[in-house]
Design an enzyme around this catalytic site. Structure first.
Site, mmCIF file in Angstrom:
data_model
loop_
_atom_site.group_PDB
_atom_site.id
_atom_site.type_symbol
_atom_site.label_atom_id
_atom_site.label_comp_id
_atom_site.label_asym_id
_atom_site.label_seq_id
_atom_site.Cartn_x
_atom_site.Cartn_y
_atom_site.Cartn_z
ATOM 1 N N ARG A 1 0.807 -1.141 -0.070
ATOM 2 C CA ARG A 1 0.037 0.082 -0.028
ATOM 3 C C ARG A 1 0.981 1.029 0.109
ATOM 4 O O ARG A 1 1.925 1.342 0.488
ATOM 5 C CB ARG A 1 -0.778 0.124 1.296
ATOM 6 C CG ARG A 1 -2.233 -0.307 1.458
ATOM 7 C CD ARG A 1 -2.609 -0.417 2.713
ATOM 8 N NE ARG A 1 -2.894 -1.576 3.353
ATOM 9 C CZ ARG A 1 -4.238 -2.102 3.286
ATOM 10 N NH1 ARG A 1 -5.147 -1.367 2.802
ATOM 11 N NH2 ARG A 1 -4.506 -3.374 3.626
ATOM 12 N N SER B 1 8.105 -4.804 6.620
ATOM 13 C CA SER B 1 7.918 -5.937 7.417
ATOM 14 C C SER B 1 8.732 -7.105 7.453
ATOM 15 O O SER B 1 8.344 -8.255 7.042
ATOM 16 C CB SER B 1 6.209 -6.310 7.337
ATOM 17 O OG SER B 1 5.535 -5.182 7.316
ATOM 18 N N ASP C 1 5.901 -3.616 10.717
ATOM 19 C CA ASP C 1 4.231 -3.880 10.710
ATOM 20 C C ASP C 1 3.717 -3.893 11.926
ATOM 21 O O ASP C 1 2.680 -3.471 12.418
ATOM 22 C CB ASP C 1 3.668 -4.653 9.663
ATOM 23 C CG ASP C 1 4.309 -6.017 9.809
ATOM 24 O OD1 ASP C 1 3.752 -6.971 9.127
ATOM 25 O OD2 ASP C 1 5.090 -6.283 10.545
HETATM 26 C C1 0WK Z 1 -1.992 -5.413 7.436
HETATM 27 C C2 0WK Z 1 -0.841 -4.131 7.920
HETATM 28 C C3 0WK Z 1 0.464 -4.672 7.239
HETATM 29 C C4 0WK Z 1 0.813 -5.911 7.697
HETATM 30 C C5 0WK Z 1 -0.366 -6.985 7.286
HETATM 31 C C6 0WK Z 1 -0.251 -8.276 7.799
HETATM 32 O O1 0WK Z 1 -1.164 -3.136 7.289
HETATM 33 O O2 0WK Z 1 1.495 -3.692 7.636
HETATM 34 O O3 0WK Z 1 1.980 -6.408 7.122
HETATM 35 O O4 0WK Z 1 -1.678 -6.412 7.932
HETATM 36 O O5 0WK Z 1 -1.027 -9.072 7.506
HETATM 37 P P1 0WK Z 1 -0.934 -9.871 5.947
HETATM 38 O O6 0WK Z 1 -1.606 -8.972 5.117
HETATM 39 O O7 0WK Z 1 0.141 -10.562 5.855
HETATM 40 O O8 0WK Z 1 -2.342 -11.101 6.237
HETATM 41 C C1 BGC Z 2 8.706 -10.642 9.338
HETATM 42 C C2 BGC Z 2 8.473 -9.865 10.329
HETATM 43 C C3 BGC Z 2 6.966 -9.432 10.044
HETATM 44 C C4 BGC Z 2 6.004 -10.407 10.221
HETATM 45 C C5 BGC Z 2 4.556 -10.148 10.058
HETATM 46 C C6 BGC Z 2 7.793 -11.944 9.452
HETATM 47 O O1 BGC Z 2 8.020 -12.840 8.626
HETATM 48 O O2 BGC Z 2 9.888 -11.415 9.845
HETATM 49 O O3 BGC Z 2 9.140 -8.490 10.132
HETATM 50 O O4 BGC Z 2 6.392 -8.354 11.129
HETATM 51 O O5 BGC Z 2 6.133 -11.319 8.993
HETATM 52 O O6 BGC Z 2 4.441 -9.600 8.658
#
Ligand code: 0WK
Ligand code: BGC
Ligand code: 0WK
Length: 852
Positions: free
Chosen positions: A474, A538, A592
């Protein structure tokens, strides 16, 4: 023998006093009603499953049972049983012979069912007074038996459990058969013989011995005394001898003999048969009392005893039967009334609603007895709504239920021990990561983030934020307003990061990022603007200041070259310079988890922990500076990015890893790395399930052993399928459509059930591990502040946490159980970590401007 209601109320009061004596530590030894703790503390909760053996000894029949309990959504119990005789000689012979016989019957039963090789758990209904210090130990009066079984219970307890399976109000068990006895769920605080005050435990009252201390002498008749004198245990079980089936017929016989001798019946004649103990069976009593056929039956019985009864004789005999069985029913009602009052008072309830599970040949085969018992109970305790539930399956089912519950509790206890151990090792890992000497060798890196304070409401301005590392990339514009009408306005656009870019060169990745920024600035009409930027990146980064982040390693399938070991802020600036379209002030690089904590912290000042359960998993929290040994200074707090995904990379979790975890790790982009993450996060759960399904199919447990090519495809079982399959709304047939999508066209309903079970086991473990990790974090904060109780908020984000139907609940339960001194609110982040990154940037700008 006729007892008035006043008499019965008095018996009930006497019995209540005996109960108190039995419950009292100091009075138990001299009490006649022993109130024996059973160590049965909970009734079935619907999750029990498995095959269990049960033995049912002590009633008319000795039964061996196999009880199959299944818990696929609707709990089901199937039973097979065999009755075996216990010859009188064995009942009165040596204990060893008796138990050898029992063992032979068991062996015979196992043989018949062809399950001799299966080591099945066994529940033993042993319907005699036993003192227990734990569920599977007994000490019978006169001689020790110590055999390896899971549960030993009294038939009253088995009956309560059998009925409790269908009616959760059932908290009393009553037997009126050969013998008589009752049990009920008592408050632990009243049970002085057992440590602990929490919850309830079932008490086997052994009320048959009521009166053995003389408490009923004024009510016992000469006939009762004669029975007792002629019994195997004179002076013992006096209440039982006034009620139960072993004595009821005999009572009638003794009365008839006396009446005959006094010329009141049979023209004063007796016969040798009438004079023989036991010749007037208890089963005759109910038959003789039968309105329609009773008198005829009486005549047959009396002729059978060699008598020549007149019609009046038969009426007299019927009246004697009525008197004896009525007294038995009413005495039983009187003691039951005392128990019901005890439970009502324990609950401090105006009105008690409860169910009594009942079994025994007298209650079952003597309808008048049952009716009189119900009626008198309702008269003696009008403020109790009592349901009498006949046990149709015998206490063997109850014994199996107790065993199943014991197994479930043992499994839950073992599970809790395992989770406690994970928490302990995480706590250890955190300390190693924080300490300068052990940081390098630590798996949980505990990275300083240089985020030291949260917004104070004076921040304002426009900020750009990037959010890279989750499902979506994003770019955001965040407008922060300060003062009374402080607010945060956000505009964002989602861009994709293709696999090629994730695994191409670092330059391509950052050029793509900058391209997206350019597109966004244009879209927002901010072309050429130079705004402060917060970069949510992240991945594990080593930072020595806020606006720099050295990437330690890629995770979550990213592999772009030339980035690991580099400052990602610099890589971004280089790409911006290459683009030469706009310039940005990279003020902050945040993880994140930190962004999420900040985003939630803006609304809730208590938010001091950030948690991500998405593609990957990780957590951060506000640590005391004095514990962050990698950074100078001891005052105040600093947010630490734990990078807990790597927990286990040094073997801390090996004994908790399964062959399926090993398979997923071996075929991952980073074998041996991120072990905790690979047991929890969205990128891997689907793969774990797929590997389990492959194994079950190969072993013929699924899909008729037919593997589909699609199921062999890595990543084909997406984690979102788990959330769909486990959603309670999804019917099994929809599970089948997902399986068909995976090329498993001929899957059966059973297959769907098993697939659903596999998904719930995998996601449940993930949620529990996450809960154990979080428990370590919040307890660390509590200990840092020497608090008895900590109240804290955790900001959470991530697709798995947000979309999985049960993940958050299971994680919350585990957290509560493992960190009971922490009152934790889990707040779901609605705005993503980009907002948090912008707020951190805003704070940094405020502090920077303040220095100017
Ligand atoms: C939304 C946050 C972002 C984070 C994500 C983790 O804005 O920074 O990395 O959630 O969730 P995912 O998209 O990996 O399920
Ligand atoms: C990364 C972290 C991150 C997490 C959640 C992990 O694989 O090492 O830095 O916070 O994923 O996104
Ligand atoms: C059936 C139960 C058994 C209990 C018996 C008591 O399964 O455990 O001991 O009822 O009734 P009885 O057979 O003595 O009449």
């Amino acid at each position: 023998m006729r007892l008035s209601e006043e008499n019965l109320m008095d018996v009930s009061r006497r019995f209540r006093r005996e109960m108190d004596k039995g419950l009292g530590r100091d009075t138990n030894l001299t009490a006649s009603v022993k109130m024996l703790p059973t160590f049965v503390r909970s009734t079935p909760d619907g999750t029990e499953s498995g095959d269990f053996l049960a033995l049912d000894l002590g009633g008319t029949n000795f039964r061996v049972l196999l009880v199959k309990v299944s818990a696929n959504g609707k709990q089901k119990v199937e039973m097979e049983n065999q009755i075996y005789a216990i010859p009188e000689t064995l009942m009165r012979g040596s204990g060893c012979e008796l138990f050898d016989h029992i063992a032979e019957c068991l062996a015979n039963f196992l043989d018949k069912l062809g399950i001799k090789d299966k080591k099945l758990p066994l529940g033993f209904t042993f319907s005699f007074p036993c003192r227990q210090t734990k569920l599977d130990e007994v000490r019978t009066g006169g001689g020790d038996f110590d055999i390896d079984i899971v549960a030993v219970i009294n038939d009253t307890v088995g009956t309560m459990m059998t009925c409790g399976y269908d009616d959760h109000h059932c908290e009393l068990g009553l037997i009126v058969g050969t013998g008589t006895n009752a049990c009920y769920m008592e408050e632990m605080r009243n049970l002085e013989l057992v440590e602990g005050d929490e919850g309830r435990m079932c008490v086997n009252m052994e009320w048959g011995a009521f009166g053995d201390d003389g408490a009923l002498d004024d009510l016992r008749t000469e006939f009762d005394r004669e029975i007792d004198a002629g019994s195997l245990n004179p002076g013992k079980q006096l209440f039982e001898k006034m009620i139960s089936g072993m004595y009821m017929g005999e009572l009638v016989r003794i009365i008839l003999v006396k009446m005959a001798r006094e010329g009141l019946v049979f023209q004063g004649h007796t016969t040798p048969d009438l004079l023989i103990t036991g010749h007037f069976k208890t089963s005759y009593v109910s038959a003789i009392e039968n309105q329609k056929s009773g008198l005829l039956y009486a005549e047959q019985v009396l002729r059978g005893l060699g008598l020549d009864p007149s019609a009046e004789d038969c009426v007299a005999v019927q009246r004697v039967c009525h008197t004896v069985s009525t007294r038995a029913a009413h005495l039983c009602a009187a003691t039951l009334a005392a128990v019901l009052r005890q439970i009502r008072d324990n609950k401090a309830a105006e009105r008690l609603r409860t169910t009594i599970g009942v079994d025994g040949s007298v209650y079952k085969n003597h309808p008048q007895f049952a009716r009189r018992l119900h009626k008198m109970v309702r008269r003696l305790v009008p403020d109790c709504d009592v349901r009498f539930l006949r046990s149709e399956d015998g206490s063997g089912k109850g014994a199996a239920m107790v065993t199943a519950v014991a197994y479930r509790l043992a499994e839950q206890h073992a599970e809790r021990q395992r989770l406690m151990e994970v928490k302990r090792r995480m706590e250890e890992g955190m300390k190693r990561g924080l300490a300068r000497d052990t940081h390098d060798s630590a798996s949980v890196k505990m990275l300083p983030t240089y985020v030291r304070s949260t917004p104070d409401g004076t921040e304002r301005g426009d900020f750009l934020a990037l959010d890279l590392g989750g499902t979506n990339f994003r770019v955001l514009l965040v407008r922060v307003r300060s003062g009374k009408r402080r607010s945060v306005e956000m505009h964002n656009k989602i861009y994709t990061i293709s696999q090629d870019i994730m695994q191409g060169t670092g330059e391509e990745l950052f050029d793509h990022i900058v391209h997206c920024i350019g597109d966004f600035l244009e879209y927002m009409g901010l072309k050429g603007a130079s705004l402060p930027l917060g970069f949510t990146f992240s991945f594990p980064c080593h930072q020595t200041r806020l606006d720099q982040g050295i990437l330690l390693k890629w995770t979550k399938g990213f592999k772009a070259t030339g980035c690991e070991g580099e400052d990602v802020a610099a890589l971004l600036k280089d790409a911006i310079h290459r683009m030469e379209e706009f310039d940005l002030d990279v003020v902050a690089v945040v993880n994140d988890t930190v962004g999420t904590m900040m985003t939630c912290g803006y609304e809730d000042q208590r938010c001091e922990v950030g948690l991500i359960v998405g593609t990957g998993t990780n957590a951060c929290y506000m640590e005391e500076m004095e514990n962050v040994e990698l950074v100078e200074g001891d005052d105040g707090l600093m947010c630490v990015n734990m990078e807990w995904g790597a927990f286990g990379d040094r073997g801390e979790l090996d004994e908790f890893c399964t062959q399926f975890d090993a398979a997923v790790d071996e075929r991952s982009a980073n074998p041996g790395k991120q072990r905790f993450e690979k047991m929890i996060s969205g990128m891997y759960l689907g793969e774990i399930v797929r590997n389990v399904l492959l194994d079950f199919t190969t072993r013929g447990l699924l899909f008729r052993g037919k593997l589909s090519e699609r199921l062999k495809t890595r990543g084909i079982f997406e984690t979102k399928f788990l959330s769909q399959i486990e959603s309670d709304r999804l019917a099994l047939r929809q599970v089948r459509s997902i399986l068909q999508h995976l090329g498993l066209v001929s899957s059966t309903c059973e297959d769907s059930i098993l697939v659903k079970e596999v998904c719930s086991v995998v996601s449940r473990r993930a949620a529990q591990l996450c809960g154990a990790g979080l428990a370590a974090v919040v307890d660390k904060i509590r200990q840092n502040r020497n608090l008895e109780q900590l109240t804290v908020t955790v900001g959470v984000d991530g697709t798995l946490y947000k979309l999985h139907p049960h993940f958050s609940t299971i994680m919350r339960e585990t957290l509560k159980d493992l960190a009971p001194q922490c009152d934790v609110s889990l707040v779901q982040s609605e705005d993503g970590s980009g907002k948090g990154a912008a707020l951190i940037t805003a704070v940094a700008c405020r502090l920077r401007d303040a220095k100017k």
